[in-house]
Enzyme design. Structure first.
Site, short mmCIF file in Angstrom:
data_model
loop_
_atom_site.label_atom_id
_atom_site.label_comp_id
_atom_site.label_asym_id
_atom_site.label_seq_id
_atom_site.Cartn_x
_atom_site.Cartn_y
_atom_site.Cartn_z
N CYS A 76 14.23 47.03 67.05
CA CYS A 76 14.91 45.96 67.76
C CYS A 76 14.61 46.13 69.25
CB CYS A 76 16.42 46.04 67.53
SG CYS A 76 17.35 44.88 68.57
N ASN A 130 29.58 53.59 62.83
CA ASN A 130 28.86 53.44 64.10
C ASN A 130 28.09 52.13 64.03
OD1 ASN A 130 25.87 55.01 65.43
ND2 ASN A 130 27.31 53.67 66.44
N GLY A 131 28.36 51.24 64.98
CA GLY A 131 27.64 49.97 65.00
C GLY A 131 28.58 48.81 65.25
N ASP A 175 14.20 56.60 86.34
CA ASP A 175 15.48 56.36 85.66
C ASP A 175 15.20 55.58 84.38
OD1 ASP A 175 18.17 56.43 85.19
OD2 ASP A 175 18.76 55.32 86.98
N ASP A 176 16.23 55.48 83.52
CA ASP A 176 16.01 54.86 82.22
C ASP A 176 16.41 53.40 82.17
OD1 ASP A 176 18.92 54.85 81.66
OD2 ASP A 176 18.59 56.99 81.67
N SER A 227 19.52 61.59 81.98
CA SER A 227 18.73 60.86 80.99
C SER A 227 17.31 60.57 81.47
CB SER A 227 19.44 59.57 80.60
OG SER A 227 19.83 58.87 81.74
N CYS A 279 28.95 55.08 68.99
CA CYS A 279 29.83 56.02 68.29
C CYS A 279 28.96 57.07 67.62
CB CYS A 279 30.64 55.31 67.19
SG CYS A 279 31.71 54.01 67.79
N CYS A 301 17.20 50.49 66.69
CA CYS A 301 17.46 50.28 68.13
C CYS A 301 16.52 51.14 68.97
CB CYS A 301 18.91 50.64 68.44
SG CYS A 301 19.28 50.62 70.19
N GLY A 312 30.21 58.95 72.39
CA GLY A 312 31.50 58.29 72.57
C GLY A 312 32.54 59.28 73.01
N CYS A 353 23.52 43.24 74.16
CA CYS A 353 23.38 43.76 72.79
C CYS A 353 24.61 43.37 71.98
CB CYS A 353 23.26 45.28 72.83
SG CYS A 353 23.24 46.02 71.18
N CYS A 405 17.42 43.42 73.70
CA CYS A 405 17.94 43.44 75.08
C CYS A 405 16.82 43.28 76.10
CB CYS A 405 18.78 44.68 75.33
SG CYS A 405 18.04 46.21 74.82
N TYR A 430 17.51 56.01 75.76
CA TYR A 430 18.66 56.52 76.51
C TYR A 430 19.74 57.19 75.67
CZ TYR A 430 23.06 56.28 79.14
OH TYR A 430 24.26 56.58 79.73
S1 SF4 Z 1 19.71 44.78 71.62
FE1 SF4 Z 1 18.88 46.61 72.67
S2 SF4 Z 1 20.56 48.11 72.63
FE2 SF4 Z 1 21.04 46.52 71.11
S3 SF4 Z 1 20.24 47.28 69.14
FE3 SF4 Z 1 18.64 46.00 70.06
S4 SF4 Z 1 17.38 47.46 71.27
FE4 SF4 Z 1 19.32 48.48 70.81
#
Ligand code: SF4
Length: 506
Positions: A481, A144-145, A392-393, A330, A44, A283, A70, A429, A484, A289
């Site tokens: 983070c 957002n989140g 690509d990403d 991207s 978002c 993140c 979004g 995620c 993923c 991306y």
């Molecule tokens: S899991 Fe991946 S997409 Fe989700 S917040 Fe962590 S780094 Fe970002």
């Protein structure tokens, strides 16, 4: 044509003990938003404006710049010190907010939201801003989140008499504010934010104040800026990404800090740290991306990060080739970095059709791979007879990557080498990004060689985790983070059962 209902409230706030969510606009835009099946989706975008004579128009422009975060719904709420109005609808920002609609949003304060649903369903009921008439007065919120301790909080609030009217996790925050025993609104907001776990960058508005806050780990970006006014004091603006400031001709001041709550009122800007001592975990995929390359997030230009990712990728997995081609849009910045580092020509060998409409109805797969060929088309004279490095990403399910590899080979490339500017995506995620389940993530279930065979590339390589982190490293020592890519989630626990699946509105 979509119709919108307008709601405004006059007079003093309802001070009764009960909490009431405004009945929301009930009309749906008849369009549907097809989701790209093989891409992760943005979460978002939020904006807030304080002290501008045309706050709604400024919020509209900022949302326009954040549309990439979004595309399902958008909304703007405004306040003029006495009244609070709110309009939202399904569709793109420009479809919802015509001049006539913006004229119905008076006031010098505004918050706005553009949404891609990640919890709750995607109906207009959950579009934001959400406006609540509570014991603390009228509050509008845009978020957002994703919160990850929904079940416990929701159950305990319902025991205390809360009546939820949306399935959005954002409503939990306003319900907590309304039920807080703190004497002042700012204390109640700090109290409620310290009870929720997960990812949130939030803007809130009362009749005369704006609040902005980030979760203690700082998962999602949120920046603060300033707009000069010819007459009167500067306007203060908040936005998910700094690219929104450019359109407003606003000056970037700083990021809202993880665990910080900022308040803007006629007394100026004040701030408090409502949480501290939690390791930052912003993140990293925002840099890979989500965010626009012309944004500065987490203290760093996204363009610079992606350029470094491409260069690092070239150092880690260079291959003999004739040309570097990005998968637009991207993959472009990383491909530029890769090409420079590898000293290979960069060519736009794939062209993206930016006008593939949201209203397009795909005629029953008359042609194989029709979906991808609508969006991308190869430039035959750039690809024929060439050994191509495609950048690509991400690879999510692998199906789109295979179609693109086939497309490039079909245009005459003699070799196709796919390079991905981040590590393999192996875990979903839970912090505001719409990710398929683990069973659908190709990298969670197959080796790199297995994926290579599936996508039919001559070679496949991903950026290493170390390489990714080196690409986003800066003097601020931002903590990221990477769940993923690693499966190591930064929150204490993830109440997966509580996270409501996103659903497509049809
Ligand atoms: S899991 Fe991946 S997409 Fe989700 S917040 Fe962590 S780094 Fe970002």
């Amino acid at each position: 044509m979509s119709r919108l209902l307008f709601q405004g409230v006059r007079g003093e706030p309802d001070l009764s003990e009960s909490l009431r969510v405004e009945s929301l606009i009930t009309d749906h835009c008849p369009l549907t938003t097809p989701r790209e099946a093989d891409k992760l989706h943005e979460e978002c975008g939020v904006v807030a404006i304080y002290g501008h004579p045309h706050a709604a128009r400024e919020a509209y422009l900022a949302l326009y710049a954040l549309q990439h975060r979004g595309q399902e719904s958008a909304g703007i709420a405004t306040a003029d010190g006495a009244h609070l109005a709110n309009i939202k609808g399904m569709g793109l920002v420009s479809e919802i907010f015509t001049d006539d609609v913006l004229a119905k949003l008076p006031g010098h304060l505004a918050i706005g939201h553009t949404r891609y649903s990640t919890t709750g369903d995607s109906a207009l009921l959950n579009a934001q801003p959400i406006r609540v008439d509570s014991t603390k007065g009228l509050i509008a919120i845009a978020h957002n989140g994703n919160l990850v301790n929904l079940g416990n909080l929701r159950a305990s609030l319902e025991r205390d008499g809360a009546y939820f009217q949306t399935t959005s996790d954002s409503e939990i925050i306003v319900q907590l504010i309304a039920h807080s025993s703190s004497g002042t609104l700012v204390d109640a907001i700090a109290d409620s934010l310290s009870q929720v776990e997960g990812a949130f960058s939030i803007v809130m508005m009362t009749r005369d104040r704006i609040f902005a806050a980030r979760d203690p780990r700082g998962f999602r970006p949120l920046s603060m800026g300033r707009m000069k006014n010819a007459e009167g004091p500067d306007s203060i603006v908040f936005a998910s990404e700094s690219c929104a400031f450019d359109l407003l001709r606003a000056e970037f001041i700083r990021d809202v800090l993880p665990g910080e709550l900022v308040m803007v009122s006629q007394d100026g800007v004040t701030s408090r740290q409502y949480a501290s001592g939690v390791p930052q975990s912003s993140c990293v995929f925002e840099h890979v991306y989500f965010a626009r390359p012309d944004s500065r997030i987490f203290g760093r230009w996204v363009q610079e990060s992606r350029d470094q990712m491409g260069r690092q990728l070239a150092r880690e997995s260079g291959v003999s080739a004739d040309v570097v081609v990005p998968v637009p849009d991207s993959g472009v910045t990383a491909a530029l970095g890769y090409a420079e580092e590898a000293r290979l020509p960069f060519r736009f060998g794939l062209i993206r059709n930016h006008y593939v409409g949201r209203t397009f109805i795909e005629p029953e797969q008359r042609v194989r791979d029709f979906g991808v060929r609508l969006k991308l088309n190869p430039v035959h004279n750039l690809l024929a007879g060439k050994r191509v490095i495609l950048i690509d990403d991400s690879i999510i399910r692998g199906t789109t990557s295979r179609k693109i590899v086939r497309m490039v080979r079909g245009a005459g490339a003699t070799e196709v080498h796919l390079r991905i500017s981040c590590p393999p995506t192996i875990s979903p995620c839970y912090y505001g990004v719409d990710t398929p389940s683990k069973s659908e993530l190709i990298a969670a279930n197959h080796s790199v060689e297995g994926i290579r065979q599936f996508i039919e590339a001559d070679s496949l390589a991903y950026l290493s985790l170390e390489g990714l982190l080196a690409s986003v490293r800066d003097e601020h020592k931002t903590g990221y983070c990477t769940a993923c890519y690693t499966g190591n989630y930064p929150t204490q626990w993830v109440d997966v059962e509580d996270i409501l699946p996103a659903a497509v509105t049809t």
